[in-house]
Motif scaffolding. Structure first.
Motif, PDB file in Angstrom:
ATOM      1  N   TRP A  46     152.623  87.853  72.653  1.00 50.00           N
ATOM      2  CA  TRP A  46     152.319  88.998  71.788  1.00 50.00           C
ATOM      3  C   TRP A  46     152.432  88.606  70.318  1.00 50.00           C
ATOM      4  O   TRP A  46     151.562  88.900  69.502  1.00 50.00           O
ATOM      5  CB  TRP A  46     153.293  90.120  72.146  1.00 50.00           C
ATOM      6  CG  TRP A  46     153.309  91.311  71.262  1.00 50.00           C
ATOM      7  CD1 TRP A  46     152.387  92.309  71.208  1.00 50.00           C
ATOM      8  CD2 TRP A  46     154.343  91.661  70.316  1.00 50.00           C
ATOM      9  NE1 TRP A  46     152.775  93.254  70.286  1.00 50.00           N
ATOM     10  CE2 TRP A  46     153.967  92.885  69.739  1.00 50.00           C
ATOM     11  CE3 TRP A  46     155.542  91.057  69.936  1.00 50.00           C
ATOM     12  CZ2 TRP A  46     154.750  93.517  68.763  1.00 50.00           C
ATOM     13  CZ3 TRP A  46     156.318  91.682  68.972  1.00 50.00           C
ATOM     14  CH2 TRP A  46     155.914  92.901  68.409  1.00 50.00           C
ATOM     15  N   ALA A  47     153.536  87.909  69.969  1.00 47.75           N
ATOM     16  CA  ALA A  47     153.757  87.531  68.566  1.00 47.75           C
ATOM     17  C   ALA A  47     152.677  86.570  68.085  1.00 47.75           C
ATOM     18  O   ALA A  47     152.171  86.701  66.968  1.00 47.75           O
ATOM     19  CB  ALA A  47     155.139  86.894  68.422  1.00 47.75           C
ATOM     20  N   VAL A  48     152.293  85.627  68.931  1.00 46.15           N
ATOM     21  CA  VAL A  48     151.226  84.686  68.535  1.00 46.15           C
ATOM     22  C   VAL A  48     149.930  85.459  68.294  1.00 46.15           C
ATOM     23  O   VAL A  48     149.203  85.204  67.330  1.00 46.15           O
ATOM     24  CB  VAL A  48     151.037  83.586  69.612  1.00 46.15           C
ATOM     25  CG1 VAL A  48     149.811  82.740  69.302  1.00 46.15           C
ATOM     26  CG2 VAL A  48     152.279  82.701  69.688  1.00 46.15           C
ATOM     27  N   GLY A  49     149.663  86.457  69.127  1.00 40.55           N
ATOM     28  CA  GLY A  49     148.468  87.296  68.945  1.00 40.55           C
ATOM     29  C   GLY A  49     148.500  88.000  67.590  1.00 40.55           C
ATOM     30  O   GLY A  49     147.493  88.056  66.875  1.00 40.55           O
ATOM     31  N   LEU A  50     149.670  88.518  67.195  1.00 42.24           N
ATOM     32  CA  LEU A  50     149.782  89.233  65.913  1.00 42.24           C
ATOM     33  C   LEU A  50     149.590  88.292  64.725  1.00 42.24           C
ATOM     34  O   LEU A  50     149.130  88.720  63.662  1.00 42.24           O
ATOM     35  CB  LEU A  50     151.153  89.908  65.800  1.00 42.24           C
ATOM     36  CG  LEU A  50     151.393  91.097  66.721  1.00 42.24           C
ATOM     37  CD1 LEU A  50     152.848  91.552  66.611  1.00 42.24           C
ATOM     38  CD2 LEU A  50     150.462  92.254  66.387  1.00 42.24           C
ATOM     39  N   LEU A  51     149.902  87.021  64.899  1.00 45.49           N
ATOM     40  CA  LEU A  51     149.739  86.056  63.799  1.00 45.49           C
ATOM     41  C   LEU A  51     148.263  85.750  63.537  1.00 45.49           C
ATOM     42  O   LEU A  51     147.935  85.143  62.525  1.00 45.49           O
ATOM     43  CB  LEU A  51     150.453  84.750  64.136  1.00 45.49           C
ATOM     44  CG  LEU A  51     151.734  84.387  63.424  1.00 45.49           C
ATOM     45  CD1 LEU A  51     152.126  82.946  63.759  1.00 45.49           C
ATOM     46  CD2 LEU A  51     151.666  84.561  61.922  1.00 45.49           C
ATOM     47  N   ALA A  52     147.400  86.174  64.470  1.00 45.31           N
ATOM     48  CA  ALA A  52     145.944  86.002  64.320  1.00 45.31           C
ATOM     49  C   ALA A  52     145.585  84.554  63.972  1.00 45.31           C
ATOM     50  O   ALA A  52     144.914  84.276  62.978  1.00 45.31           O
ATOM     51  CB  ALA A  52     145.414  86.974  63.256  1.00 45.31           C
ATOM     52  N   VAL A  53     146.041  83.638  64.813  1.00 40.19           N
ATOM     53  CA  VAL A  53     145.799  82.205  64.593  1.00 40.19           C
ATOM     54  C   VAL A  53     144.331  81.872  64.840  1.00 40.19           C
ATOM     55  O   VAL A  53     143.750  82.285  65.841  1.00 40.19           O
ATOM     56  CB  VAL A  53     146.716  81.378  65.537  1.00 40.19           C
ATOM     57  CG1 VAL A  53     146.392  79.898  65.450  1.00 40.19           C
ATOM     58  CG2 VAL A  53     148.178  81.635  65.183  1.00 40.19           C
ATOM     59  N   ARG A  54     143.746  81.129  63.890  1.00 35.64           N
ATOM     60  CA  ARG A  54     142.328  80.737  64.012  1.00 35.64           C
ATOM     61  C   ARG A  54     142.228  79.304  64.524  1.00 35.64           C
ATOM     62  O   ARG A  54     143.201  78.544  64.429  1.00 35.64           O
ATOM     63  CB  ARG A  54     141.649  80.863  62.649  1.00 35.64           C
ATOM     64  CG  ARG A  54     141.495  82.325  62.229  1.00 35.64           C
ATOM     65  CD  ARG A  54     141.105  82.432  60.790  1.00 35.64           C
ATOM     66  NE  ARG A  54     142.199  81.978  59.956  1.00 35.64           N
ATOM     67  CZ  ARG A  54     142.600  82.591  58.838  1.00 35.64           C
ATOM     68  NH1 ARG A  54     141.993  83.674  58.432  1.00 35.64           N
ATOM     69  NH2 ARG A  54     143.608  82.113  58.119  1.00 35.64           N
ATOM     70  N   PRO A  55     141.041  78.943  65.047  1.00 40.28           N
ATOM     71  CA  PRO A  55     140.913  77.626  65.691  1.00 40.28           C
ATOM     72  C   PRO A  55     141.315  76.440  64.823  1.00 40.28           C
ATOM     73  O   PRO A  55     141.809  75.445  65.341  1.00 40.28           O
ATOM     74  CB  PRO A  55     139.416  77.558  66.049  1.00 40.28           C
ATOM     75  CG  PRO A  55     139.001  78.982  66.189  1.00 40.28           C
ATOM     76  CD  PRO A  55     139.824  79.764  65.213  1.00 40.28           C
ATOM     77  N   THR A  56     141.116  76.512  63.498  1.00 43.27           N
ATOM     78  CA  THR A  56     141.415  75.334  62.670  1.00 43.27           C
ATOM     79  C   THR A  56     142.762  75.452  61.945  1.00 43.27           C
ATOM     80  O   THR A  56     143.062  74.634  61.079  1.00 43.27           O
ATOM     81  CB  THR A  56     140.305  75.144  61.605  1.00 43.27           C
ATOM     82  OG1 THR A  56     140.210  76.360  60.857  1.00 43.27           O
ATOM     83  CG2 THR A  56     138.962  74.819  62.234  1.00 43.27           C
TER      84      THR A  56
END
Ligand SMILES: C[S@@+](CC[C@H](N)C(=O)[O-])C[C@H]1O[C@@H](n2cnc3c(N)ncnc32)[C@H](O)[C@@H]1O
Length: 223
Positions: A46-56
């Protein structure tokens, strides 16, 4: 006479006492429990999802324990770089095993280091994650300022707390979230907001951004 409940309480308090720095056989057990406990897996994803990590993206997790969030970060930043640090040798070993393919591919870098002696990450980072670990850090405002300086302008940080102390309730989580937001403000972060995941007890994720410096130089950072 010892009851099953006494034994359970003793096992829980032994594991809680290990949480700040898992070591030896008990530390390995702790890592294994953390990796397979449903609520831990859920709050990390859930937390990783909230960080909105992009592919690069170039991302750091502090206190990575057995590497559950690292795996999720590496899945999302599949053309980026993921760094994890933890001062526990046992945990760095487990996280390395769990993410072996990405480590071999040079996409995940795991280092045994305390948060007050961070290794170099080269270029600025896009995002930083810390789940249930800040309570163990020495001088957290100073640590957060150091982490802020590792981020690019506009870079994001997520501090997550699911209080595990005996008797923790929704109020405990709410207080923890307020404390995290206050620490982030004092460390010079901006755009602070809190999200909640409805587990028992609830999980708070406090997100913030490294602010843009004012035009003409100088710093907007709170000293
Ligand atoms: C309770 S565990 C949380 C693990 C995981 N992030 C989670 O909740 O899903 C805390 C972790 O932070 C690490 N840790 C605690 N203090 C630290 C410090 N000063 N520097 C680096 N790691 C630390 C511990 O070794 C442990 O692996």
């Amino acid at each position: 006479m010892r009851t099953g409940t006494d034994l359970k309480q003793r096992v829980i308090s032994t594991l809680v006492s290990q949480a700040g720095h898992p070591r030896g056989a008990l530390g390995r057990l702790e890592g294994w429990l953390f990796a397979y406990r449903g609520s831990n897996r859920q709050r990390n994803r859930w937390a990783v999802g909230l960080l909105a990590v992009r592919p690069t993206d170039r991302v750091l997790e502090v206190g990575c324990e057995p590497g559950i969030a690292i795996a999720e970060l590496a899945r999302r930043a599949d053309r980026g770089q993921v760094y994890g640090i933890d001062h526990s040798e046992v945990m760095v070993r487990q996280a390395t095993r769990r993410n072996a393919a990405a480590v071999r591919a040079g996409r995940v870098h795991l280092t045994r280091a305390p948060v007050d002696q961070l290794p170099s990450f080269g270029e600025p980072l896009d995002a930083i994650l810390a789940v249930n670990t800040l309570g163990f850090w020495p001088d957290p405002v100073r640590r957060l300022r150091e982490l802020r300086d590792l981020l690019r302008t506009g870079g994001r940080i997520a501090l997550v707390s699911q209080p595990r102390c005996p008797g923790a309730t929704r109020d405990t989580t709410t207080r923890a979230a307020r404390e995290l937001a206050d620490l982030l403000t004092r460390a010079g972060f901006d755009d602070i907001r809190t999200e909640t995941l409805e587990l028992d007890p609830p999980v708070a994720c406090v997100l913030a951004v490294r602010p843009t410096p004012p035009a003409g130089g100088g710093s907007s950072i709170v000293a």
